[in-house]
Design an enzyme around this catalytic site. Sequence first.
Site, PDB file in Angstrom:
ATOM      1  N   SER A  73       0.849  -1.139  -0.114  1.00 21.12           N
ATOM      2  CA  SER A  73      -0.042   0.046   0.025  1.00 21.12           C
ATOM      3  C   SER A  73       0.925   1.213   0.047  1.00 21.12           C
ATOM      4  O   SER A  73       1.921   1.387  -0.472  1.00 21.12           O
ATOM      5  CB  SER A  73      -0.812   0.083   1.280  1.00 21.12           C
ATOM      6  OG  SER A  73      -1.843   1.235   1.144  1.00 21.12           O
ATOM      7  N   ASP A 123     -10.008  -4.199  -4.768  1.00 24.56           N
ATOM      8  CA  ASP A 123      -9.408  -3.296  -4.034  1.00 24.56           C
ATOM      9  C   ASP A 123      -9.723  -1.698  -4.872  1.00 24.56           C
ATOM     10  O   ASP A 123      -9.538  -1.802  -6.143  1.00 24.56           O
ATOM     11  CB  ASP A 123      -7.858  -3.440  -3.908  1.00 24.56           C
ATOM     12  CG  ASP A 123      -7.163  -2.380  -2.982  1.00 24.56           C
ATOM     13  OD1 ASP A 123      -7.969  -1.590  -2.262  1.00 24.56           O
ATOM     14  OD2 ASP A 123      -5.986  -2.154  -3.121  1.00 24.56           O
ATOM     15  N   CYS A 157      -6.140   1.070  -3.960  1.00 26.39           N
ATOM     16  CA  CYS A 157      -4.807   0.594  -4.596  1.00 26.39           C
ATOM     17  C   CYS A 157      -5.363  -0.436  -5.749  1.00 26.39           C
ATOM     18  O   CYS A 157      -4.776  -1.700  -5.723  1.00 26.39           O
ATOM     19  CB  CYS A 157      -3.671  -0.164  -3.931  1.00 26.39           C
ATOM     20  SG  CYS A 157      -3.094   0.987  -2.648  1.00 26.39           S
ATOM     21  N   HIS A 166      -7.829  -5.131  -0.486  1.00 25.54           N
ATOM     22  CA  HIS A 166      -6.550  -4.463  -0.297  1.00 25.54           C
ATOM     23  C   HIS A 166      -5.603  -5.304   0.297  1.00 25.54           C
ATOM     24  O   HIS A 166      -4.412  -5.298  -0.122  1.00 25.54           O
ATOM     25  CB  HIS A 166      -6.787  -3.339   0.566  1.00 25.54           C
ATOM     26  CG  HIS A 166      -5.528  -2.227   0.617  1.00 25.54           C
ATOM     27  ND1 HIS A 166      -5.278  -1.580  -0.230  1.00 25.54           N
ATOM     28  CD2 HIS A 166      -4.902  -2.042   1.985  1.00 25.54           C
ATOM     29  CE1 HIS A 166      -4.197  -0.781   0.220  1.00 25.54           C
ATOM     30  NE2 HIS A 166      -4.066  -1.170   1.419  1.00 25.54           N
TER      31      HIS A 166
END
Length: 416
Positions: free
Chosen positions: A183, A320, A323, A377
């Site tokens: 991330s 996600d 991202c 994520h």
Amino acid sequence: MGFIIKSSGKFSYQFIIFVILIVCCFLTIEIIDAAAIKDPTYNIVSSKLCDPNVKQYSGYIKINQFTNIFFWFFESRKNPKDSPLTLWLNGGPGCSSMVGLIQEVGPCRTIAGGTDVENHPESWIEVSNMLFIDQPVDAGFSFGDRIVSTTEQSSLNLYDFLQKFFEKFPEYSKMKFHIFGESFGGHYNGPALNSSEIAVMRSELPGCEQLIDNCYATGEALDCIAAEGTCMNISSHYIDSGLSVYDVRTTADLPLDYQVYFAKPEVMSAIGAQKSFTNCSLNVYAGFYLQGDMIQSHKTDVEYLLNRGFPVLIYNGDADFICNWFSGMTFVKSLIWTYQSEFNNSSMKKWIVGNNFGGETMSYDKLTFVRVYEAGHEVPLYQPTNSLDMFTKWINNEALTTESESKKRGINKRKI
């Protein structure tokens, strides 16, 4: 050395700075007995938590008078001496890497309610020694008098930590070394929105891009803060929908049971923690934001690695938002390196894990991109089997099994 980097469109600079320093410097180490060292730099214990069957260390390394960095290290479950060493760093900026340990790739996971932990059979310590570090200061259990506010400052502290870690434990300095980051700075996109909301976001995008260009041109903090605020505001249209930024399939947030576990006095004592657990530091996040650091691009640093022969893996869960894999794909295709054309002309192939589709992948030479199916994520949280397959093949320098290869073996596939 293999270097594993996970993000989407923008990379945490601490990884890049550290890699460049490693390339340019060679660490000279005197082989000594780690247990015999009596040095206030180190405040380290060895517990039996999480996985009592492997050698582990946790505690603090003081890198200067202001900075005490917390870590938790586990040897591999299988043949640790011949296994590589993998560094895991969570993002934020300012979030604890204990999140990755306890919720994603570590040897244990919290049970419902967070009162205890249970064995995680698909942990990455199945194939690698793992080092989890809380950084920068104020993230997780790390503490100190000075909170850093840029990735450059954080990366230098991280480099100093690793120098001292290898001085303390020289036996791990000889292993193949991988860096894995999650991330911090994914580019935003717009899934799960109605047509009018998407139109508004598209209309606001040129202003965001112009401010980013201005930030890069001037390098001034105020210009970069303006870009951060405007561009993050675009994502508010998605956030207002109520869907999770970490998983577009749900309105629920990521589980936080591990905070209960890390708050238990007996756990803190066993791992040598000297301050209460901070899941994600608002002080660190605010500092990075106010320096305009979060909008900075480090695309050229990734290009530097590729052009010098360092392997780079970028993967995204396809559910996600923060991202997202669309931005990940756009990013890898934009990289300017020796084999840019060959990579961009390669085909996206189905990735097979066992008898199932694990996702899609494209790869050429040192660059690999993976879209992981049915994952948000924190990819290993959602797809532990597939993420372990990807990680194992990556550290062993093996290509992911693709659909064309599976047909030769007669595998009957179904989407997970």
